[in-house]
Scaffold this motif. Sequence first.
Motif: not given
Length: 277
Positions: A68-73, A114-122, A219-223
């Motif tokens: 969620t809201n996270r990307a590898q580029m 990780p963008m704002p709103g990203s969640d934990y990865q396993n 971990t989640p990005n809450r910023s």
Amino acid sequence: MKIQLTEQERATKQLNPETLAIAVEQVKANGYVLFDKVLSEEKIAEIKQSFDPLFDEFIERKGYNTGTNRAQMFLPFMQPYIDEDVICNPIATAVLDKILGTDNRCTYLASDTPMPGSDYQNVHCDIMPLFPELSIPLPIFSLVVNIPLVDVTEENGPLEVWPGGTHQNPDRANHDTLDGSVNPYLDIVRAAEYMHSEKVFMSAGSIVIRDIRMWHRGTPNRSNDRRTNLAMIFGKSWYGGGSYIQIPQDAYDQLPPKAKEAFRMEKIGFPAKMPWE
């Protein structure tokens, strides 16, 4: 472990022998080491200014791909991403050469954001074991190098690692996919809940070197801002699979000798590949 460079080490970009020995020991015993504030603020600002619009276009074209809201580029083989301080920084190179040998090579040039709103990865490691049938730990054969483009804090999604053994025990080094599938040897997602972990807080321009087998997660990005890490993978000369990084001939010709050696087995003479291609 966080290592603060001395003024002389920072100015010369050369580790004193004691610092190098400590760094190598930490990677071997603990799984990772962190050098604080290696790249200059000016260089990081230049890279970030180039990266952010490229990443925005990538998300518009391809979307998020690692949660969620996270990307590898993947990064195109062009400036400023192939600056000497990024791809063959003498501080990192000293540790890589000592552990992997001076003929190590780079097989991965990318980023994790990780963008704002990203969640934990396993919890996971980045590689399957070379010899899963063996019950003995193997020497380090591949290392990940990360360089953050912003200060990494509790709020913006720091990397969380499980140090001190997850990279050394063969049963603990098996890959667990990000969708939560159970490892055939060990459910590392469950096991990690009861083990010591550390969040890696650091300044922009720091360098983290970790064993590729080490357990970790985002971990989640809450910023309100993105938290980008540049990421490279270096391995022993015999490790790394096929050649995936496309390198224009003129770009390769202009590289310093150490970088030429690191990328010698990639696709030299091909146009730089944009992230969405």
